[in-house]
Design a protein around this motif. Structure first.
Motif, mmCIF file in Angstrom:
data_model
loop_
_atom_site.group_PDB
_atom_site.id
_atom_site.type_symbol
_atom_site.label_atom_id
_atom_site.label_comp_id
_atom_site.label_asym_id
_atom_site.label_seq_id
_atom_site.Cartn_x
_atom_site.Cartn_y
_atom_site.Cartn_z
ATOM 1 N N LYS A 227 -3.791 -1.365 -9.215
ATOM 2 C CA LYS A 227 -3.302 -2.401 -8.304
ATOM 3 C C LYS A 227 -4.334 -2.631 -7.212
ATOM 4 O O LYS A 227 -4.980 -1.706 -6.734
ATOM 5 C CB LYS A 227 -1.979 -1.966 -7.667
ATOM 6 N N ASP A 228 -4.509 -3.866 -6.822
ATOM 7 C CA ASP A 228 -5.412 -4.140 -5.719
ATOM 8 C C ASP A 228 -4.877 -5.316 -4.914
ATOM 9 O O ASP A 228 -3.898 -5.954 -5.281
ATOM 10 C CB ASP A 228 -6.842 -4.417 -6.215
ATOM 11 N N ASP B 193 -0.643 -6.754 -3.067
ATOM 12 C CA ASP B 193 0.418 -5.895 -3.585
ATOM 13 C C ASP B 193 0.144 -4.429 -3.263
ATOM 14 O O ASP B 193 1.054 -3.673 -2.920
ATOM 15 C CB ASP B 193 0.556 -6.066 -5.105
ATOM 16 N N PHE B 194 -1.112 -4.039 -3.386
ATOM 17 C CA PHE B 194 -1.464 -2.646 -3.106
ATOM 18 C C PHE B 194 -1.188 -2.314 -1.644
ATOM 19 O O PHE B 194 -0.687 -1.226 -1.327
ATOM 20 C CB PHE B 194 -2.938 -2.398 -3.448
ATOM 21 N N HIS C 87 2.565 -1.758 -1.137
ATOM 22 C CA HIS C 87 3.036 -0.498 -1.696
ATOM 23 C C HIS C 87 2.540 0.689 -0.875
ATOM 24 O O HIS C 87 3.261 1.682 -0.705
ATOM 25 C CB HIS C 87 2.558 -0.377 -3.146
#
Length: 730
Positions: free
Chosen positions: A590-591, A594-595, A598
């Motif tokens: 993930k980058d 969204d990362f 989270h």
């Protein structure tokens, strides 16, 4: 149970288009390559039947017995390939050099090998040996990288060999066609094949399995027809006596021809390497029921034709096709070679991605072409380099015999590496009797060594290419890995201690500015050296700091609930956190936006639990539709000011309404988010050897300057990035 059988049959059907393309297209060139050297002087029935017997027993021993029965059982959480074997040895036998020392992955693997077996004497002796001699573990890593570089070489040789062999079939009907035209047609097909890669195999994958099934049906049917029509007695060649008779009559010439016979098992490694996309039963079912008998029938029919038409040895495959069905079979053959080439190209992308994840390959752009299957990827840089090298091989060699010599050496080297690792897995992971492991090595290793020696003898006839290419790729991977380790060791040895951090505030008059700072580094237990360098020159940093370390473990996938390891640095009022983000070598990372969400949700959950010690847990996006009372939930609007093409996202923290730290986190997130990472220049110290200076200053420096920037690889927006320049003398 009915659903299980249906799913298995569906997977077996899909495997034809992904796994067996290379192996199934080998009948096009095996006999031609085998009789291309000094074996032309022995064009008699005994020699032809001897080659058929060799092909039959080679297919039976290597793909059927070795891979289908034994090697497929050595999976790593369902994943196969050279890295899977090495991964097992890294975790379960502690033989690795790639595992992150600060984030042990022992408990992550979900592999189930039944009840734990008692440590055997042989296993204990081997473990003691590898513990005592660190150089032995370095040799293991070099073996893995050698096998990897040979697989990448296959990505060049397989399309060149397969497509050129198929296109050469035109000469059977148009003998006057100049070789330049067949080379040109092959190059056009190859350019088209590589140009289509960016669409992803999923876009055209539905065509693969029917094409391969049609191809297997054609060659098996033609094989049965030729066997009945020309010489039904060729079935006698299934006896191993004909192998003995072959070597008795041909001697050294027969041994030299093994470089052509070995091409009948090209693609066998794919059954293990592509295991992650299918299941053990589906791959075994497809090979034993369809692929294996079809190939035996095809080789048998071609031998039957040759026994009565010895003058056609150099064009035997297409000459053996009945006139009525020649053009349909030719078209299907060309399509089948493209499918086989597609499979190895996709496998090359996958293995480069695995090497990159384990810091054994420079950073490259990885594009995921499917939202459903994480393994379907496309690497633009690798794709175009492979295409150029593939075209160079076709134009440079122009002869399938020369390409075949190179191809065979690359294939058998990978198989030898697998055999070596299987010995260690059987003894040290499965803890079986060493006699069984030795029997495995003696039976299969001796056969492979025989083929390897024959291929090695043809180094001057084209076999030099995979050796040279693998040497370049292996050197690149070793230098990159060595430089990365030196860089990480420098950062770990010079990280900021807690005492120094506590003393910096009063001495420098450090100011805390609103917002959250994400500081990326390779240090998993404290602030990196570039942080103290930054603070010394600019005595201010964000109100909340999160030191982020992205680690790659020698497991295929890390479960979501073990993705993050979060801890606090210093007293709570400092608002300093450490977050180690762990990925397996087959995980999709993930980058970007969204990362961030989270990561911050992970910190919020950590604070909610009131933990001061490190804790591993994962993130799950919270459904905003879930019912919650306003008193129990603090909603935090996430907007970093980066245009993500979507509306603002919201993270919800449960049961945290009275927490001062969580209120600070909410306010800091609303103030904005910034990133910091080091822009380092790694140089060898003045006292280093010339070899180290060449490797670090020139090769590693060149690779770092020309590979993908780490901020781009992590999806960090350029407008919010602070880069801190430092020189590391390693």
């Amino acid at each position: 149970m009915q659903k299980f059988y249906k799913a298995t049959l569906c997977l077996a059907y899909q495997s034809f288009g992904v796994v067996y393309g290379d192996l199934s297209s080998s009948p096009i060139y095996v006999y031609k390559s085998t009789f291309s050297g000094r074996l032309r002087l022995h064009e008699e029935d005994d020699e032809i039947l001897g080659v058929l017997s060799l092909v039959f027993w080679t297919l039976t021993l290597i793909p059927l017995c070795k891979y289908i029965i034994f090697v497929l059982g050595a999976d790593d959480n369902g994943e196969g390939g050279t890295f899977a074997l090495y991964s097992l040895l890294c975790r379960r036998a502690k033989l690795g050099l790639l595992s992150a020392s600060n984030a042990p992955d022992d408990g992550i693997s979900a592999s189930n090998y039944g009840p734990a077996r008692k440590e055997s004497v042989a296993s204990s002796i081997l473990k003691e040996f590898f513990d005592k001699y660190r150089s032995s573990r370095i040799v293991l890593l070099l073996l893995v990288l050698l096998g990897t570089s040979m697989v990448i070489g296959d990505g060049i040789l397989t399309p060149a060999m397969s497509v050129l062999s198929a296109v050469n079939g035109v000469k059977v009907k148009v003998p006057s066609l100049h070789g330049n035209y067949t080379v040109f047609i092959a190059c056009v097909i190859l350019v088209g094949l590589f140009a289509l890669q960016h669409f992803g195999s999923r876009s055209v994958g539905f065509l693969f399995a029917p094409i391969l099934l049609a191809w297997l049906f054609c060659i098996s049917t033609v094989g049965v027809y030729n066997t009945i029509y020309w010489n039904p007695h060729v079935v006698r060649a299934l006896s191993p006596y004909y192998v003995y008779n072959f070597f008795k009559k041909t001697g050294k010439d027969g041994w030299s021809s093994l470089g052509g016979v070995v091409l009948c098992i090209t693609g066998s490694e794919a059954m293990f390497a592509d295991l992650g996309h299918f299941s053990h039963l589906s791959i075994r079912l497809a090979f034993t029921v369809v692929v294996y008998p079809s190939l035996i029938l095809a080789y048998m029919g071609e031998a039957a034709y040759l026994s009565k038409n010895k003058e056609d040895l150099q064009k035997s495959f297409y000459k053996a096709i009945p006139e009525v069905v020649f053009w349909p079979v030719f078209i299907i053959a060309t399509l089948a070679t493209m499918v086989g080439s597609q499979a190895i190209i996709s496998a090359t992308f996958s293995i480069i991605s695995q090497c990159r994840a384990l810091k054994c390959f420079p950073r490259v752009k990885v594009v995921h072409t499917s939202n459903h299957i994480h393994g379907q990827i496309y690497i633009p840089e690798a794709n175009w380099i492979l295409m150029v090298l593939c075209l160079a091989v076709v134009v440079g060699y122009r002869d399938t015999d020369m390409i075949g010599n190179a191809y065979g050496l690359a294939v058998i080297t990978v198989m030898l590496v697998t055999t070596c690792f299987m010995f260690l897995v059987v003894v040290m992971v499965w803890k079986r009797n060493i006699l069984g492991a030795l029997a495995f090595v003696i039976v299969f290793g001796s056969v492979e060594l025989l083929y390897f020696s024959a291929c090695l003898a043809k180094v001057h006839k084209g076999g030099w290419f995979p050796l040279l290419f693998s040497l370049i790729v292996l050197s690149t991977m070793c230098v990159w890995h060595y430089g990365t380790l030196k860089k990480q060791a420098y950062e770990s040895n010079n990280k900021v201690s807690l005492d120094m951090l506590l003393s910096m505030g009063p001495n420098l008059g450090i100011n805390r500015v609103p917002g959250i700072g994400l500081i990326y580094s390779n240090v998993a237990t404290g602030p990196p050296p570039m942080f103290s360098h930054f603070v010394t020159n600019f005595p201010a940093f964000h109100r909340i700091l999160i030191f982020v370390t992205v680690q790659s473990l020698t497991v295929p996938k890390v479960p979501a609930n073990q993705r993050f390891v979060t801890s606090r640095i210093g007293p709570p009022e400092f608002r300093l956190f450490q977050c180690v983000v762990r990925y397996g070598y087959k995980d999709q990372r993930k980058d970007g936006h969204d990362f961030e969400n989270h990561l911050i949700e992970t910190i919020a959950e950590f604070l909610q639990r009131g933990n001061n010690d490190s804790e591993a847990f994962g993130w799950e996006p919270v459904n905003q539709q879930q019912s919650s009372s306003p008193d129990d939930v603090t909603a935090l609007s996430l907007d970093s000011g980066v245009n993500t093409g979507s509306s603002k996202k919201t993270v919800r923290f449960r049961g945290v309404g009275c927490s001062k730290e969580l209120e600070d986190l909410k306010e800091a997130r609303e103030s904005g988010l910034a990133y910091m990472m080091g822009s380092t220049c790694v140089l060898a110290s003045d006292t280093s050897s010339y070899l180290k200076k060449f490797a670090i200053n020139l090769v590693y420096g060149f690779l770092r300057q020309n590979c993908r920037h780490p901020a781009t690889a992590l999806g960090i927006p350029h407008t919010s990035l602070i880069e801190v320049g430092m020189v590391y003398c390693v």
